[in-house]
Write a protein that holds these residues in place. Structure first.
Motif, PDB file in Angstrom:
ATOM      1  N   ALA A 133       0.814  -1.224   0.000  1.00 35.49           N
ATOM      2  CA  ALA A 133       0.000   0.000   0.000  1.00 35.49           C
ATOM      3  C   ALA A 133       0.847   1.273   0.000  1.00 35.49           C
ATOM      4  O   ALA A 133       1.959   1.315   0.528  1.00 35.49           O
ATOM      5  N   GLU A 134       0.248   2.314  -0.599  1.00 36.82           N
ATOM      6  CA  GLU A 134       0.822   3.664  -0.554  1.00 36.82           C
ATOM      7  C   GLU A 134       0.189   4.490   0.565  1.00 36.82           C
ATOM      8  O   GLU A 134       0.694   5.561   0.923  1.00 36.82           O
ATOM      9  N   GLY A 135      -0.909   4.010   1.100  1.00 39.09           N
ATOM     10  CA  GLY A 135      -1.605   4.695   2.170  1.00 39.09           C
ATOM     11  C   GLY A 135      -2.689   3.800   2.743  1.00 39.09           C
ATOM     12  O   GLY A 135      -2.958   2.705   2.223  1.00 39.09           O
ATOM     13  N   ILE A 136      -3.313   4.262   3.813  1.00 43.01           N
ATOM     14  CA  ILE A 136      -4.363   3.506   4.496  1.00 43.01           C
ATOM     15  C   ILE A 136      -5.671   4.295   4.437  1.00 43.01           C
ATOM     16  O   ILE A 136      -5.685   5.510   4.651  1.00 43.01           O
ATOM     17  N   VAL A 137      -6.762   3.604   4.152  1.00 40.38           N
ATOM     18  CA  VAL A 137      -8.100   4.185   4.276  1.00 40.38           C
ATOM     19  C   VAL A 137      -8.788   3.443   5.415  1.00 40.38           C
ATOM     20  O   VAL A 137      -9.017   2.233   5.334  1.00 40.38           O
ATOM     21  N   THR A 155      -0.041  -3.307  13.641  1.00 42.12           N
ATOM     22  CA  THR A 155      -0.298  -2.853  12.266  1.00 42.12           C
ATOM     23  C   THR A 155       0.199  -1.425  12.077  1.00 42.12           C
ATOM     24  O   THR A 155       0.839  -1.101  11.059  1.00 42.12           O
ATOM     25  N   PHE A 156      -0.062  -0.577  13.045  1.00 42.83           N
ATOM     26  CA  PHE A 156       0.325   0.827  12.930  1.00 42.83           C
ATOM     27  C   PHE A 156       1.834   1.026  13.058  1.00 42.83           C
ATOM     28  O   PHE A 156       2.390   1.941  12.443  1.00 42.83           O
ATOM     29  N   LYS A 162       6.688   2.436   7.332  1.00 40.81           N
ATOM     30  CA  LYS A 162       6.604   2.610   5.879  1.00 40.81           C
ATOM     31  C   LYS A 162       6.286   4.052   5.480  1.00 40.81           C
ATOM     32  O   LYS A 162       6.321   4.395   4.301  1.00 40.81           O
ATOM     33  N   GLY A 163       5.950   4.884   6.473  1.00 40.45           N
ATOM     34  CA  GLY A 163       5.623   6.278   6.186  1.00 40.45           C
ATOM     35  C   GLY A 163       4.255   6.473   5.563  1.00 40.45           C
ATOM     36  O   GLY A 163       4.029   7.446   4.822  1.00 40.45           O
ATOM     37  N   GLY A 196       2.911   8.502  16.260  1.00 41.83           N
ATOM     38  CA  GLY A 196       3.793   9.252  15.375  1.00 41.83           C
ATOM     39  C   GLY A 196       3.414   9.200  13.914  1.00 41.83           C
ATOM     40  O   GLY A 196       4.107   9.770  13.064  1.00 41.83           O
ATOM     41  N   GLY A 197       2.285   8.546  13.580  1.00 38.66           N
ATOM     42  CA  GLY A 197       1.826   8.496  12.199  1.00 38.66           C
ATOM     43  C   GLY A 197       1.030   9.737  11.837  1.00 38.66           C
ATOM     44  O   GLY A 197       0.742  10.587  12.681  1.00 38.66           O
ATOM     45  N   THR A 198       0.652   9.854  10.562  1.00 41.40           N
ATOM     46  CA  THR A 198      -0.112  10.999  10.069  1.00 41.40           C
ATOM     47  C   THR A 198      -1.516  10.552   9.692  1.00 41.40           C
ATOM     48  O   THR A 198      -1.692   9.650   8.871  1.00 41.40           O
TER      49      THR A 198
END
Length: 293
Positions: A133-137, A155-156, A162-163, A196-198
């Motif tokens: 994945a490039e991102g999470i929904v 998971t997080f 992975k940023g 620390g994630g966005t």
């Protein structure tokens, strides 16, 4: 100071539109409250517009179908604006990439398959495993009846390494499903940020959902000034803070998420309990009511 009222009709003449929450105000997740339905019908009978504004992580068509199944009559509202609607625009714009990991139950798959008309020609969004994945929904826990945010810590950790950005389709932390309290996507997004994630938010109290409501009202020929809008909800951190940030008056439904804090009668919050509760949060809704009626 917040004034406690006994019915919407006491103040409704001052407003042209309501931004009305669903869970905790119009229904309890299983059935509507008849008095709330009657209040919305009465407001519409005077020419007011009822916008059902919900942090549901699904496009409004699915929310409408759910309300139909519950028995909420169509003449109690004019339009539905969901967090899912606003978040879809973010996803199809590519804010978390085109290859996304869906964190949420299968009931929310409409978020991916119901493509808004304005994004019909946009590049495809592909659901992929987390490692690709490039991102999470995030539309919520996989099993909202049993899981908590802590179930997703591992998971997080991996996603943060992975940023990956997380698109939160529902900023609510919890909702009451009947007599059971369950976690929403907002609780997962908050944990991801804590680690620390966005996380990116689109529902109440954040601006995108209000911008969408204004655009949809305008599309029907209705231009409503902020001062003539009343935001109604039981979520202090979502419905009330969001309304205040938008410059609208607010009606705090105390008989929802925080009902146990205001005395034994859910229909009649005790002023001696309510005002200190509000003072501690340093924000005053315009009005308060036990249950919408």
């Amino acid at each position: 100071m917040t004034r406690i009222i006994s019915s919407l009709a006491e103040v409704s003449a001052a407003y042209d539109a309501l931004y009305c929450d669903l869970w905790g105000c119009l229904h309890n997740g299983r059935a509507p409250w008849p008095a709330a339905v009657a209040a919305l019908k009465a407001f519409r009978a005077t020419g007011g517009r009822v916008v059902l504004m919900t942090n549901a992580p699904r496009p409004n068509r699915f929310v409408e179908a759910q309300l139909d199944r519950m028995g909420v009559p169509r003449d109690a509202w004019d339009m539905i604006v969901s967090s899912g609607d606003a978040a879809q625009a973010g996803m199809f714009s590519g804010m978390v990439g085109r290859r996304v990991y869906h964190l949420g139950p299968e009931k929310d798959l409409g978020f991916f398959t119901e493509v808004p008309a304005e994004f019909a020609g946009a590049p495809t969004i592909e659901r992929v495993p987390l490692e690709d994945a490039e991102g999470i929904v995030c539309t919520g826990p996989f099993d909202e009846m049993t899981e908590t945010p802590e179930d997703y810590r591992a998971t997080f950790l991996y996603a943060k390494a992975k940023g990956l950005k997380l698109l939160c389709t529902n900023p609510d932390i919890v909702v009451d499903y009947g007599d059971r309290r369950i976690y929403c996507a907002g609780a997962l997004a908050a944990l991801y940020e804590e680690m620390g994630g966005t996380s990116l938010y689109f529902g109440k109290p954040h601006p995108p959902i209000y911008d969408l409501a204004r655009r949809r009202l305008a599309a029907t020929g209705v231009e409503v000034e902020s001062g003539r809008v009343l935001a109604v909800g039981d979520g202090f951190l979502t419905d009330i803070l969001g309304g205040l940030a938008e410059g609208t008056d607010t009606l705090f439904v105390t008989g929802g998420l925080a009902a146990e804090d205001f005395g034994p009668d859910v229909e009649a919050p005790e002023p001696a309990l309510l005002q200190p509760w509000l003072d501690a949060r340093q924000i005053s809704p315009t009005w308060a009511i036990g249950r919408l009626r």
